[in-house]
Design a protein around this motif. Sequence first.
Motif, PDB file in Angstrom:
ATOM      1  N   GLU A 201      -2.856   0.555 -11.918  1.00  0.00           N
ATOM      2  CA  GLU A 201      -4.127  -0.016 -11.480  1.00  0.00           C
ATOM      3  C   GLU A 201      -3.915  -1.408 -10.891  1.00  0.00           C
ATOM      4  O   GLU A 201      -4.474  -1.757  -9.860  1.00  0.00           O
ATOM      5  CB  GLU A 201      -5.094  -0.089 -12.667  1.00  0.00           C
ATOM      6  CG  GLU A 201      -6.460  -0.657 -12.305  1.00  0.00           C
ATOM      7  CD  GLU A 201      -7.381  -0.753 -13.496  1.00  0.00           C
ATOM      8  OE1 GLU A 201      -8.316  -1.574 -13.465  1.00  0.00           O
ATOM      9  OE2 GLU A 201      -7.171  -0.001 -14.474  1.00  0.00           O
ATOM     10  N   GLY A 202      -3.092  -2.199 -11.555  1.00  0.00           N
ATOM     11  CA  GLY A 202      -2.800  -3.539 -11.046  1.00  0.00           C
ATOM     12  C   GLY A 202      -2.084  -3.501  -9.714  1.00  0.00           C
ATOM     13  O   GLY A 202      -2.335  -4.329  -8.827  1.00  0.00           O
ATOM     14  N   GLN A 203      -1.167  -2.531  -9.550  1.00  0.00           N
ATOM     15  CA  GLN A 203      -0.440  -2.374  -8.287  1.00  0.00           C
ATOM     16  C   GLN A 203      -1.403  -1.985  -7.165  1.00  0.00           C
ATOM     17  O   GLN A 203      -1.317  -2.484  -6.049  1.00  0.00           O
ATOM     18  CB  GLN A 203       0.627  -1.287  -8.450  1.00  0.00           C
ATOM     19  CG  GLN A 203       1.918  -1.569  -7.719  1.00  0.00           C
ATOM     20  CD  GLN A 203       2.776  -2.531  -8.476  1.00  0.00           C
ATOM     21  OE1 GLN A 203       3.035  -2.348  -9.643  1.00  0.00           O
ATOM     22  NE2 GLN A 203       3.236  -3.572  -7.808  1.00  0.00           N
ATOM     23  N   GLU A 204      -2.307  -1.079  -7.471  1.00  0.00           N
ATOM     24  CA  GLU A 204      -3.282  -0.607  -6.489  1.00  0.00           C
ATOM     25  C   GLU A 204      -4.126  -1.749  -5.951  1.00  0.00           C
ATOM     26  O   GLU A 204      -4.488  -1.778  -4.764  1.00  0.00           O
ATOM     27  CB  GLU A 204      -4.183   0.457  -7.133  1.00  0.00           C
ATOM     28  CG  GLU A 204      -5.273   0.995  -6.225  1.00  0.00           C
ATOM     29  CD  GLU A 204      -4.730   1.822  -5.080  1.00  0.00           C
ATOM     30  OE1 GLU A 204      -5.329   1.760  -3.985  1.00  0.00           O
ATOM     31  OE2 GLU A 204      -3.718   2.519  -5.274  1.00  0.00           O
ATOM     32  N   LYS A 205      -4.424  -2.728  -6.801  1.00  0.00           N
ATOM     33  CA  LYS A 205      -5.254  -3.866  -6.405  1.00  0.00           C
ATOM     34  C   LYS A 205      -4.421  -5.058  -5.935  1.00  0.00           C
ATOM     35  O   LYS A 205      -4.966  -6.131  -5.688  1.00  0.00           O
ATOM     36  CB  LYS A 205      -6.135  -4.294  -7.581  1.00  0.00           C
ATOM     37  CG  LYS A 205      -7.129  -3.219  -8.019  1.00  0.00           C
ATOM     38  CD  LYS A 205      -7.909  -3.671  -9.242  1.00  0.00           C
ATOM     39  CE  LYS A 205      -8.903  -2.607  -9.686  1.00  0.00           C
ATOM     40  NZ  LYS A 205      -9.641  -3.010 -10.914  1.00  0.00           N
ATOM     41  N   GLY A 206      -3.121  -4.862  -5.817  1.00  0.00           N
ATOM     42  CA  GLY A 206      -2.225  -5.963  -5.482  1.00  0.00           C
ATOM     43  C   GLY A 206      -2.280  -6.371  -4.023  1.00  0.00           C
ATOM     44  O   GLY A 206      -2.937  -5.744  -3.189  1.00  0.00           O
ATOM     45  N   MET A 207      -1.547  -7.418  -3.707  1.00  0.00           N
ATOM     46  CA  MET A 207      -1.463  -7.942  -2.343  1.00  0.00           C
ATOM     47  C   MET A 207      -0.853  -6.908  -1.405  1.00  0.00           C
ATOM     48  O   MET A 207       0.077  -6.173  -1.781  1.00  0.00           O
ATOM     49  CB  MET A 207      -0.614  -9.222  -2.336  1.00  0.00           C
ATOM     50  CG  MET A 207      -0.387  -9.823  -0.950  1.00  0.00           C
ATOM     51  SD  MET A 207       0.685 -11.288  -0.991  1.00  0.00           S
ATOM     52  CE  MET A 207      -0.432 -12.474  -1.759  1.00  0.00           C
ATOM     53  N   ASN A 208      -1.346  -6.840  -0.187  1.00  0.00           N
ATOM     54  CA  ASN A 208      -0.790  -5.954   0.830  1.00  0.00           C
ATOM     55  C   ASN A 208       0.669  -6.332   1.113  1.00  0.00           C
ATOM     56  O   ASN A 208       1.007  -7.514   1.211  1.00  0.00           O
ATOM     57  CB  ASN A 208      -1.632  -6.066   2.105  1.00  0.00           C
ATOM     58  CG  ASN A 208      -1.153  -5.134   3.188  1.00  0.00           C
ATOM     59  OD1 ASN A 208      -0.207  -5.440   3.901  1.00  0.00           O
ATOM     60  ND2 ASN A 208      -1.805  -3.993   3.330  1.00  0.00           N
ATOM     61  N   ALA A 209       1.532  -5.326   1.253  1.00  0.00           N
ATOM     62  CA  ALA A 209       2.962  -5.575   1.450  1.00  0.00           C
ATOM     63  C   ALA A 209       3.235  -6.350   2.737  1.00  0.00           C
ATOM     64  O   ALA A 209       4.181  -7.150   2.793  1.00  0.00           O
ATOM     65  CB  ALA A 209       3.721  -4.255   1.460  1.00  0.00           C
ATOM     66  N   ASP A 210       2.430  -6.139   3.776  1.00  0.00           N
ATOM     67  CA  ASP A 210       2.630  -6.866   5.033  1.00  0.00           C
ATOM     68  C   ASP A 210       2.364  -8.363   4.865  1.00  0.00           C
ATOM     69  O   ASP A 210       3.083  -9.202   5.412  1.00  0.00           O
ATOM     70  CB  ASP A 210       1.726  -6.304   6.130  1.00  0.00           C
ATOM     71  CG  ASP A 210       2.135  -4.916   6.572  1.00  0.00           C
ATOM     72  OD1 ASP A 210       3.345  -4.616   6.513  1.00  0.00           O
ATOM     73  OD2 ASP A 210       1.263  -4.122   6.960  1.00  0.00           O
ATOM     74  N   ILE A 211       1.328  -8.689   4.093  1.00  0.00           N
ATOM     75  CA  ILE A 211       1.030 -10.097   3.833  1.00  0.00           C
ATOM     76  C   ILE A 211       2.148 -10.719   3.007  1.00  0.00           C
ATOM     77  O   ILE A 211       2.597 -11.843   3.273  1.00  0.00           O
ATOM     78  CB  ILE A 211      -0.322 -10.238   3.117  1.00  0.00           C
ATOM     79  CG1 ILE A 211      -1.455  -9.759   4.031  1.00  0.00           C
ATOM     80  CG2 ILE A 211      -0.566 -11.686   2.676  1.00  0.00           C
ATOM     81  CD1 ILE A 211      -2.812  -9.709   3.367  1.00  0.00           C
ATOM     82  N   CYS A 212       2.620  -9.977   2.015  1.00  0.00           N
ATOM     83  CA  CYS A 212       3.740 -10.452   1.201  1.00  0.00           C
ATOM     84  C   CYS A 212       4.959 -10.721   2.081  1.00  0.00           C
ATOM     85  O   CYS A 212       5.621 -11.757   1.944  1.00  0.00           O
ATOM     86  CB  CYS A 212       4.072  -9.419   0.131  1.00  0.00           C
ATOM     87  SG  CYS A 212       5.500  -9.815  -0.881  1.00  0.00           S
ATOM     88  N   ALA A 213       5.247  -9.802   2.998  1.00  0.00           N
ATOM     89  CA  ALA A 213       6.408  -9.959   3.880  1.00  0.00           C
ATOM     90  C   ALA A 213       6.274 -11.188   4.770  1.00  0.00           C
ATOM     91  O   ALA A 213       7.258 -11.909   5.009  1.00  0.00           O
ATOM     92  CB  ALA A 213       6.587  -8.698   4.728  1.00  0.00           C
TER      93      ALA A 213
END
Length: 262
Positions: A206-218
């Motif tokens: 559930e926490g992963q699903e609501k996490g930051m978008n991978a593109d923004i992280c990159a």
Amino acid sequence: MQFIDKVVWITGASSGIGEALAYQFAHQGAKLIISARREEELQRVKQNIKSECLIITLDITDSTSLATAVQTAINHYQKIDILVNNAGISQRSLVVDTQEIVDRKIMEINYFGTINLTKKILPYMIAHGSGQIAVVSSIVGAVGFPLRSAYAASKHALHGFFETLQLELKPENNIFITIICPGRIKTNISYNALNYDGSAYQKMDEGQEKGMNADICAQKILAAIYRKKREVYIGSFDILLIYFKRYLPTLFYWIASRVKPT
């Protein structure tokens, strides 16, 4: 084009943060090497990249595979400007239940595989007179967290290794280390995480699903690498745990013991 013509090697590039990093570096003009175990997924990633891109299929736990991969990379590009150690695997199990095979597998992939590849590339960077090594750790590289004992241990170990390496490198080596600590990022890391017996977890947290978008992280990772930051925390409220642990440890232990770990 901040990384134009820089040779960037990304491990764990077949999905998640690694895949997002490949697209971001390509957009910034880098020449890429992308590695993972699944060649078909690497081919898919390469099809989405317009710049030069070399695929090297790699089992990071196999020393022979690492040596062959490094020689292939050097023969092709003659140098590696930036190594992004991103390959890794997570865990979802209590300490009391976790079998030894899980502890060892996570350490082999996250720690030993990462440092062995780094050690094989480091002499080429020293000979070239420059380079940068980025390692994707986690906020659990700085704090413990329920159901992540072996994962947290492997990430803590990476911090110790790479902080020591930076201290040992001489200024004239012109080699920089960047330790990247993401919080919850929306990737498939929980799907591929290991259960107590080594089987795949195969669920989206559930926490992963609501996490930051991978593109923004990159994008944030590229900014940190470009600025040669020694350590960077990427996430939202979850990264506050690092500061709570450092300055308000009682509050940290209260929160971490109550937060839903999946």
